[in-house]
Design a protein around this motif. Structure first.
Motif, short mmCIF file in Angstrom:
data_model
loop_
_atom_site.label_atom_id
_atom_site.label_comp_id
_atom_site.label_asym_id
_atom_site.label_seq_id
_atom_site.Cartn_x
_atom_site.Cartn_y
_atom_site.Cartn_z
N ASN A 2 0.81 -1.20 0.00
CA ASN A 2 0.00 0.00 0.00
C ASN A 2 0.86 1.26 0.00
O ASN A 2 1.93 1.31 0.60
N GLU A 3 0.34 2.28 -0.65
CA GLU A 3 1.04 3.57 -0.68
C GLU A 3 1.09 4.16 0.72
O GLU A 3 0.16 4.01 1.51
N ILE A 4 2.19 4.84 1.02
CA ILE A 4 2.34 5.47 2.33
C ILE A 4 1.64 6.82 2.31
O ILE A 4 1.95 7.68 1.48
N LYS A 5 0.71 7.02 3.21
CA LYS A 5 0.00 8.29 3.32
C LYS A 5 0.75 9.18 4.30
O LYS A 5 1.14 8.72 5.38
N HIS A 6 0.97 10.43 3.94
CA HIS A 6 1.65 11.35 4.85
C HIS A 6 0.66 12.38 5.40
O HIS A 6 -0.11 12.98 4.65
N ILE A 7 0.67 12.53 6.71
CA ILE A 7 -0.16 13.52 7.39
C ILE A 7 0.78 14.58 7.94
O ILE A 7 1.49 14.34 8.92
N GLU A 8 0.83 15.74 7.30
CA GLU A 8 1.83 16.74 7.64
C GLU A 8 1.45 17.60 8.83
O GLU A 8 2.28 17.91 9.67
N THR A 9 0.19 17.98 8.95
CA THR A 9 -0.20 18.96 9.96
C THR A 9 -1.23 18.40 10.93
O THR A 9 -1.93 17.42 10.65
N ILE A 10 -1.32 19.05 12.09
CA ILE A 10 -2.33 18.69 13.07
C ILE A 10 -3.73 18.90 12.51
O ILE A 10 -4.63 18.10 12.71
N THR A 11 -3.91 19.99 11.76
CA THR A 11 -5.21 20.28 11.15
C THR A 11 -5.64 19.17 10.21
O THR A 11 -6.80 18.74 10.18
#
Length: 302
Positions: A2-11
Motif C-alpha cells: 500500500n502507498e504510504i499516506k503522509h499527514i503533515e499537519t495537526i489540522t
C-alpha cells in the motif's frame, strides 16, 4: 504494498478523525475513548509531527518498522516525525479503544527549551516492541499531565500559551525518561543477555579480520543483529555498562589494536588500514582519546 499516506499537519489529522475539533493548529490531545472508527487494516502512514500514544486497549495492532506490537494495558509509545507506521489486523472486531494521543508539530517547539532538548529524548526512535510499560501510579501521573495539556488547549490562545503547553509536554517527556530508566533496571537480566550477545558479535567481528574490506561495524548493524533499534540498544548499553553502543564498538576496536601493536610488526598506518580506517591519523586520535597514549607510545611501553 500500500502507498504510504503522509499527514503533515495537526489540522490535516483532525480532518481524518471525524468529530475531533481543532483547538490549536500545532498541538493536539485526542481522547480515543469510545472512538470506534479505526483506519483499515494495512494502512501505512507517516506524520510530520511528534506523537505520544498511550493505550489501555486498542482496536489495531501497530507495525513500526519490521516489528508488530499489540498495545497492552498501560503502554506508551513515542514516535518521531516521518517514521513509517502500519496498522495491522485487530484481534477483536469492534473492540473499544481507550487511551489518548498527544501530537505536537516541530514548528511549535522552535525557540523553546523543549525544542533545544528534543533530540535528547532518544525513545522517539525506539521500535514499538520497545514501548514503555507503565505501572498504575506512572500511568496516573502521565494521564494527569495530559489532562493539564488538554485543559490548556481549551483556553484561548494568548502570549502564555506556547510556554505553558511546551513546559507541560516537556514535563511529560521527562517523566518518560525516568520511567524508561526504571524499565531498564527491571529488565536487567534480559539486558545482560543482550550485553553478552553484543560482546560476542563484536569479538567475532574483529577476530575474523578483513576489516579493510568490511570496515568498522556500525551501531545500526549491531542493533539489527540483536533485534533492537539503534537508540534503544545504545541507551540500554549505557545503563548496563556505562558505554553506549558506539563506545562499545570502540572498546573492542581498541582491544584489537592493542593486541596487534604488541604482537605484530605492522607500522601504524598498516595497522590502521587493516582495522578499517581510511585515514590513519583518525585511528591515532581515537586510540589516544581512549587510552591516553598514541599507538607508538603504547607499543614502546608495552
Amino acid at each position: 504494498m500500500n502507498e504510504i499516506k503522509h499527514i503533515e499537519t495537526i489540522t490535516e489529522m483532525h480532518r481524518i478523525l471525524p468529530g475531533k475539533s481543532v483547538k490549536h493548529p500545532l498541538v493536539a490531545l485526542i481522547d480515543f475513548s469510545n472512538y470506534n472508527e479505526p483506519f483499515p487494516k494495512g494502512t501505512r502512514f507517516t506524520m510530520g509531527f511528534y506523537t505520544v500514544l498511550f493505550k489501555n486497549r486498542c482496536v489495531n495492532k501497530l507495525k513500526y518498522g519490521q516489528q508488530t506490537y499489540d498495545f497492552q494495558d498501560g503502554s506508551l509509545m513515542c514516535i518521531a516525525p516521518r517514521q513509517v507506521i502500519t496498522l495491522a489486523e485487530p484481534d477483536t472486531e469492534g473492540e473499544e479503544v481507550r487511551g489518548w494521543g498527544l501530537f505536537f508539530h516541530p514548528d511549535f517547539i522552535r525557540g523553546t527549551s523543549l525544542g533545544k532538548n528534543i533530540k535528547a529524548y532518544s525513545f522517539f526512535d525506539y521500535q514499538t516492541s520497545e514501548a514503555l510499560h507503565l505501572s498504575d501510579k506512572e500511568k496516573q501521573n502521565l494521564c494527569e499531565i495530559a489532562q493539564k495539556i488538554d485543559r490548556e488547549l481549551s483556553e484561548n490562545i494568548d502570549r502564555h500559551s506556547q510556554m505553558l503547553l511546551a513546559s507541560n509536554i516537556e514535563l511529560l517527556l521527562n517523566y518518560c525518561v525516568r520511567y524508561y530508566d526504571r524499565q531498564f533496571i527491571t529488565r536487567t537480566n534480559a539486558n545482560q543477555d543482550v550485553v553478552m550477545k553484543v560482546d560476542e558479535i563484536l569479538a567475532d567481528y574483529f577476530q575474523q579480520g578483513n576489516l579493510s574490506e568490511k570496515g568498522l561495524p556500525s551501531v545500526k548493524q549491531l542493533a539489527e543483529q540483536v533485534h533492537l533499534s539503534p537508540n534503544y540498544l545504545s541507551d540500554m548499553l549505557k545503563r548496563e555498562t556505562g558505554m553506549n553502543a558506539q563506545d562499545r564498538i570502540h572498546y573492542h576496536l581498541i582491544e584489537e589494536a592493542k593486541s596487534q601493536l604488541l604482537n605484530t610488526n605492522k607500522n601504524i598506518s598498516e595497522l590502521a588500514y587493516g582495522l578499517g580506517f581510511e585515514y590513519p591519523p583518525y585511528f591515532s586520535r581515537l586510540f589516544k582519546n581512549k587510552t591516553g597514549m598514541t599507538p607508538a607510545e603504547f607499543r614502546r611501553v608495552g
